[in-house]
Motif scaffolding. Structure first.
Motif, PDB file in Angstrom:
ATOM      1  N   VAL A  33      48.306  73.131  38.579  1.00  0.00           N
ATOM      2  CA  VAL A  33      48.116  74.544  38.956  1.00  0.00           C
ATOM      3  C   VAL A  33      46.863  75.046  38.880  1.00  0.00           C
ATOM      4  O   VAL A  33      46.105  74.799  37.724  1.00  0.00           O
ATOM      5  CB  VAL A  33      49.158  75.629  38.633  1.00  0.00           C
ATOM      6  N   SER A  35      44.578  78.660  39.250  1.00  0.00           N
ATOM      7  CA  SER A  35      44.916  80.171  39.335  1.00  0.00           C
ATOM      8  C   SER A  35      43.619  80.997  39.263  1.00  0.00           C
ATOM      9  O   SER A  35      42.574  80.521  38.539  1.00  0.00           O
ATOM     10  CB  SER A  35      45.846  80.663  38.181  1.00  0.00           C
ATOM     11  N   TYR A  37      42.713  84.819  37.847  1.00  0.00           N
ATOM     12  CA  TYR A  37      42.944  86.077  36.811  1.00  0.00           C
ATOM     13  C   TYR A  37      41.865  87.180  37.130  1.00  0.00           C
ATOM     14  O   TYR A  37      40.763  86.567  37.755  1.00  0.00           O
ATOM     15  CB  TYR A  37      43.141  85.628  35.468  1.00  0.00           C
ATOM     16  N   LEU A  47      47.149  88.126  36.255  1.00  0.00           N
ATOM     17  CA  LEU A  47      47.214  86.890  37.294  1.00  0.00           C
ATOM     18  C   LEU A  47      47.276  87.502  38.636  1.00  0.00           C
ATOM     19  O   LEU A  47      47.788  88.337  39.066  1.00  0.00           O
ATOM     20  CB  LEU A  47      48.445  86.053  36.970  1.00  0.00           C
ATOM     21  N   ASP A  50      48.035  82.139  42.367  1.00  0.00           N
ATOM     22  CA  ASP A  50      48.351  80.798  41.828  1.00  0.00           C
ATOM     23  C   ASP A  50      48.297  79.741  43.127  1.00  0.00           C
ATOM     24  O   ASP A  50      48.813  80.226  44.071  1.00  0.00           O
ATOM     25  CB  ASP A  50      49.552  80.281  41.167  1.00  0.00           C
ATOM     26  N   PHE A  52      49.658  75.835  43.482  1.00  0.00           N
ATOM     27  CA  PHE A  52      50.288  74.738  42.765  1.00  0.00           C
ATOM     28  C   PHE A  52      50.157  73.482  43.462  1.00  0.00           C
ATOM     29  O   PHE A  52      49.529  73.162  44.628  1.00  0.00           O
ATOM     30  CB  PHE A  52      51.865  74.746  42.801  1.00  0.00           C
ATOM     31  N   THR A  57      51.717  78.810  46.892  1.00  0.00           N
ATOM     32  CA  THR A  57      50.839  79.683  46.602  1.00  0.00           C
ATOM     33  C   THR A  57      51.574  81.101  45.917  1.00  0.00           C
ATOM     34  O   THR A  57      52.798  81.348  46.521  1.00  0.00           O
ATOM     35  CB  THR A  57      50.064  80.220  47.539  1.00  0.00           C
ATOM     36  N   LYS A  58      51.209  81.855  45.015  1.00  0.00           N
ATOM     37  CA  LYS A  58      51.800  82.810  44.599  1.00  0.00           C
ATOM     38  C   LYS A  58      50.923  84.314  44.572  1.00  0.00           C
ATOM     39  O   LYS A  58      49.616  83.731  44.342  1.00  0.00           O
ATOM     40  CB  LYS A  58      52.535  82.871  43.453  1.00  0.00           C
ATOM     41  N   CYS A  95      38.818  81.835  36.862  1.00  0.00           N
ATOM     42  CA  CYS A  95      39.432  80.760  37.147  1.00  0.00           C
ATOM     43  C   CYS A  95      40.174  79.923  35.993  1.00  0.00           C
ATOM     44  O   CYS A  95      39.536  79.730  35.027  1.00  0.00           O
ATOM     45  CB  CYS A  95      38.403  79.783  37.943  1.00  0.00           C
ATOM     46  N   SER A 103      45.157  73.505  29.501  1.00  0.00           N
ATOM     47  CA  SER A 103      44.433  74.491  30.193  1.00  0.00           C
ATOM     48  C   SER A 103      42.797  74.803  29.988  1.00  0.00           C
ATOM     49  O   SER A 103      42.568  74.837  28.789  1.00  0.00           O
ATOM     50  CB  SER A 103      45.430  75.814  30.240  1.00  0.00           C
TER      51      SER A 103
END
Length: 115
Positions: A33, A35, A37, A47, A50, A52, A57-58, A95, A103
């Motif tokens: 993923v 993302s 932030y 957040l 996102d 994936f 997407t979220k 990012c 991560s």
């Protein structure tokens, strides 16, 4: 060593647009993923969006319908298209990349929206 470099931040007026980019370099085995932030002064990092590996997407509710996250897998680059910007969107945008179990974070790019 994986590095993330963001760009595209700046100063815009209310209602304006910006597109943030984040390019990952280094040895990346498999991105799960990516993302975006953001952290406003005096607030916790939150957040924003996102994307994936399967393309889902979220978004946080406050940006739905205004922001769009997308990815260019060939370039290991994730984008955040930000439309109809509001003063409340002012923050440092970061990012993040997850390549389990690791991560990685970028250094951040400032977005300032004037009223």
């Amino acid at each position: 060593q994986v590095q993330l470099v963001e760009s595209g931040g700046g100063l815009v007026q209310t209602g304006g647009t910006l597109r943030l980019s984040c390019t990952a370099s280094g040895i990346i085995t498999s991105i799960n993923v990516m993302s975006w932030y953001r952290q406003a002064p005096g607030k916790e990092r939150e957040l924003v969006a996102d994307i994936f590996r399967d393309g889902r997407t979220k978004y946080v509710d406050s940006v739905k319908g205004r922001f769009t996250i997308s990815i260019n897998n060939a370039k290991n680059t994730v984008y955040l298209q930000m439309n109809s910007l509001e003063p409340e969107d002012t923050a440092v945008y970061y990012c993040m990349l997850v390549a389990t179990p690791y991560s990685y974070w970028g250094q951040g790019t400032q977005v300032t929206v004037s009223s």
